[in-house]
Scaffold this active site. Structure first.
Site, PDB file in Angstrom:
ATOM      1  N   LYS A   1       0.833  -1.211   0.000  1.00  0.00           N
ATOM      2  CA  LYS A   1       0.000   0.000   0.000  1.00  0.00           C
ATOM      3  C   LYS A   1       0.866   1.260   0.000  1.00  0.00           C
ATOM      4  O   LYS A   1       0.500   2.265  -0.592  1.00  0.00           O
ATOM      5  CB  LYS A   1      -0.946   0.040   1.215  1.00  0.00           C
TER       6      LYS A   1
ATOM      7  N   LYS B   1      -4.082 -11.424  -8.149  1.00  0.00           N
ATOM      8  CA  LYS B   1      -5.323 -12.045  -7.670  1.00  0.00           C
ATOM      9  C   LYS B   1      -6.536 -11.189  -8.029  1.00  0.00           C
ATOM     10  O   LYS B   1      -6.373 -10.005  -8.331  1.00  0.00           O
ATOM     11  CB  LYS B   1      -5.241 -12.261  -6.160  1.00  0.00           C
TER      12      LYS B   1
ATOM     13  N   LYS C   1     -10.996  -6.123  -5.481  1.00  0.00           N
ATOM     14  CA  LYS C   1     -12.169  -5.257  -5.549  1.00  0.00           C
ATOM     15  C   LYS C   1     -11.921  -4.036  -6.426  1.00  0.00           C
ATOM     16  O   LYS C   1     -12.812  -3.555  -7.075  1.00  0.00           O
ATOM     17  CB  LYS C   1     -12.549  -4.772  -4.149  1.00  0.00           C
TER      18      LYS C   1
HETATM   19  P1  TYM Z   1     -10.758  -7.952   2.034  1.00  0.00           P
HETATM   20  O1  TYM Z   1     -11.903  -7.029   2.175  1.00  0.00           O
HETATM   21  O2  TYM Z   1      -9.646  -7.567   1.114  1.00  0.00           O
HETATM   22  O3  TYM Z   1     -11.264  -9.374   1.550  1.00  0.00           O
HETATM   23  C1  TYM Z   1     -12.326 -10.047   2.190  1.00  0.00           C
HETATM   24  C2  TYM Z   1     -12.049 -11.534   2.211  1.00  0.00           C
HETATM   25  O4  TYM Z   1     -11.886 -12.046   0.872  1.00  0.00           O
HETATM   26  C3  TYM Z   1     -10.653 -12.745   0.769  1.00  0.00           C
HETATM   27  N1  TYM Z   1     -10.106 -12.538  -0.585  1.00  0.00           N
HETATM   28  C4  TYM Z   1      -9.693 -13.522  -1.398  1.00  0.00           C
HETATM   29  N2  TYM Z   1      -9.649 -14.859  -1.232  1.00  0.00           N
HETATM   30  C5  TYM Z   1      -9.210 -15.579  -2.277  1.00  0.00           C
HETATM   31  N3  TYM Z   1      -8.800 -15.057  -3.465  1.00  0.00           N
HETATM   32  C6  TYM Z   1      -8.824 -13.711  -3.669  1.00  0.00           C
HETATM   33  N4  TYM Z   1      -8.468 -13.206  -4.831  1.00  0.00           N
HETATM   34  C7  TYM Z   1      -9.287 -12.882  -2.607  1.00  0.00           C
HETATM   35  N5  TYM Z   1      -9.438 -11.545  -2.464  1.00  0.00           N
HETATM   36  C8  TYM Z   1      -9.935 -11.349  -1.220  1.00  0.00           C
HETATM   37  C9  TYM Z   1      -9.754 -12.133   1.823  1.00  0.00           C
HETATM   38  O5  TYM Z   1      -8.721 -13.014   2.189  1.00  0.00           O
HETATM   39  C10 TYM Z   1     -10.744 -11.882   2.947  1.00  0.00           C
HETATM   40  O6  TYM Z   1     -10.939 -13.052   3.718  1.00  0.00           O
HETATM   41  N6  TYM Z   1      -8.011  -7.150   6.140  1.00  0.00           N
HETATM   42  C11 TYM Z   1      -9.229  -7.799   5.636  1.00  0.00           C
HETATM   43  C12 TYM Z   1     -10.499  -7.343   6.339  1.00  0.00           C
HETATM   44  C13 TYM Z   1     -10.492  -7.558   7.807  1.00  0.00           C
HETATM   45  C14 TYM Z   1     -10.544  -8.799   8.512  1.00  0.00           C
HETATM   46  C15 TYM Z   1     -10.542  -8.470   9.887  1.00  0.00           C
HETATM   47  C16 TYM Z   1     -10.595 -10.129   8.089  1.00  0.00           C
HETATM   48  C17 TYM Z   1     -10.450  -6.552   8.740  1.00  0.00           C
HETATM   49  N7  TYM Z   1     -10.482  -7.117  10.000  1.00  0.00           N
HETATM   50  C18 TYM Z   1     -10.587  -9.469  10.871  1.00  0.00           C
HETATM   51  C19 TYM Z   1     -10.630 -11.119   9.075  1.00  0.00           C
HETATM   52  C20 TYM Z   1     -10.617 -10.792  10.442  1.00  0.00           C
HETATM   53  C21 TYM Z   1      -9.354  -7.463   4.168  1.00  0.00           C
HETATM   54  O7  TYM Z   1      -8.845  -6.486   3.708  1.00  0.00           O
HETATM   55  O8  TYM Z   1     -10.177  -8.315   3.464  1.00  0.00           O
END
Ligand code: TYM
Length: 334
Positions: free
Chosen positions: A113, A195, A198
């Site tokens: 980032k 990957k 969003k």
């Molecule tokens: P975020 O919002 O980027 O993604 C949400 C969830 O989707 C999974 N994910 C993927 N899994 C497989 N392949 C992909 N291409 C892919 N892109 C996203 C992510 O692994 C995630 O599970 N930091 C976290 C949000 C968060 C969180 C937490 C998660 C904040 N606090 C506490 C668990 C526990 C995030 O940015 O996810």
């Protein structure tokens, strides 16, 4: 016996995609009958990269609606918005004293980032993993269903919990990243570069809100090659990705047919036809995404219902969060 606590979160930074579904939401839906589940929208985390909040509220609603459209039942799980639970911020404060600048600077997401937004390397970005640990530990969750990209954050959450327990007594259970079947999931972009995400590489990412023809177009453009040159070859990762998607949305027979074609192929005799495979995958994907898209769109029209669900979730989340905070305060402050 009390059920194990499960927690996970999603940032409202764009449209949810198949990576989110297969890495995370699919497990949420499966876990809701077995565990005591907390799922939330990480809108505080979104501020570290998306400071403009004009569309934030709508994005929060969309994440809630898409989770429900994928099968989450807000009566069975606690579905809430991070900023509605101020207890998390207090735990974040305590955990910040247990996290060191050096380790935070070495975190992969921080380095990525910082490269992407050199003009806004804010302290929230640096302490992102600490807030994530607070999200998890505030409910004393032990299983955290996430995709592969969150593995390092989970290791850090465990480290912070261990440090807390070492310093203040055995208060916090140690959390682990979870996926049914063990290995954490990573869904690649359809062009094989990085990957699914969003906000990046949108033409190679399948969104849960994509229209039928958009889905077809994206899948037909997915990266393939001339096919395997020997029987039973190892699949290149972009081909494996298509099989992974097929495994999820197509029937077992369809998957088996294309797998058999792949394994029987050789350079002089290449049986697998990726064009046919992509056509089949596209149709199955359309059937898979359409009901989710429709249900999520309907729900987003019903703001009153969404607000009710969010309020209900906040109440339940705060009960669990304040119980933990009471123990934490006592352990630290006496
Ligand atoms: P975020 O919002 O980027 O993604 C949400 C969830 O989707 C999974 N994910 C993927 N899994 C497989 N392949 C992909 N291409 C892919 N892109 C996203 C992510 O692994 C995630 O599970 N930091 C976290 C949000 C968060 C969180 C937490 C998660 C904040 N606090 C506490 C668990 C526990 C995030 O940015 O996810």
């Amino acid at each position: 016996m009390a059920k194990e606590v499960v927690l996970s979160g999603i940032r409202p930074t764009g449209f949810l995609h198949l990576g989110n579904y297969f890495g995370a939401m699919r497990n949420y839906v499966r876990m809701q009958d077995e565990f005591d589940c907390y799922f939330f929208v990480a809108n505080w985390h979104a501020l570290t990269t998306h400071p403009d909040t004009q569309t934030l509220k709508a994005a929060v609603h969309r994440v809630i609606a898409e989770n429900i459209a994928c099968g989450l039942d807000p009566e069975k799980v606690c579905l809430y918005v991070q900023s509605d639970v101020p207890e998390i911020a207090e735990l974040y404060l305590y955990l910040n004293t247990l996290a060191y600048k050096g380790e935070l600077e070495k975190t992969t997401t921080f380095k990525d980032k910082s490269r992407q937004q050199p003009e806004n390397i804010n302290a929230g970005l640096l302490t992102y993993p600490v807030l994530q640990a607070a999200d998890i530990l505030i409910h004393r969750a032990v299983k955290v269903p996430v995709g592969k990209d969150q593995e390092q954050h989970l290791e850090m959450a465990r480290t912070f919990a261990e440090r807390f327990n070492h310093r203040y007594g055995d208060v916090l259970p140690l959390p682990y990243a979870f996926n049914y079947g063990g290995e954490l999931t990573k869904i690649l972009s359809l062009d094989g570069i990085g990957k699914m995400s969003k906000s990046e590489n949108q033409l190679a990412t399948l969104y849960l809100a994509d229209e039928d023809d958009v889905i077809r177009k994206k899948i037909m453009k997915a990266k393939t090659d001339a096919g395997p040159s020997e029987p039973n070859s190892v699949k290149p990762d972009y081909i494996q990705n298509l099989f992974t998607l097929m495994n999820i949305v197509s029937t077992a027979d369809t998957l088996e047919k294309f797998n058999a074609d792949f394994n029987n192929s050789s350079s002089g005799n290449c049986i697998i036809r990726y064009g046919d495979m992509k056509k089949q995958l596209a149709e199955d994907m359309v059937q898979f995404i359409k009901p989710i898209r429709t249900k999520a769109a309907d729900l987003q029209q019903n703001k009153e219902l969404l607000e009710k669900i969010i309020q209900h979730g906040a109440q339940k989340a705060r009960v669990s969060a304040s119980a933990t905070l009471q123990i934490v305060r006592k352990a630290i402050l006496g």
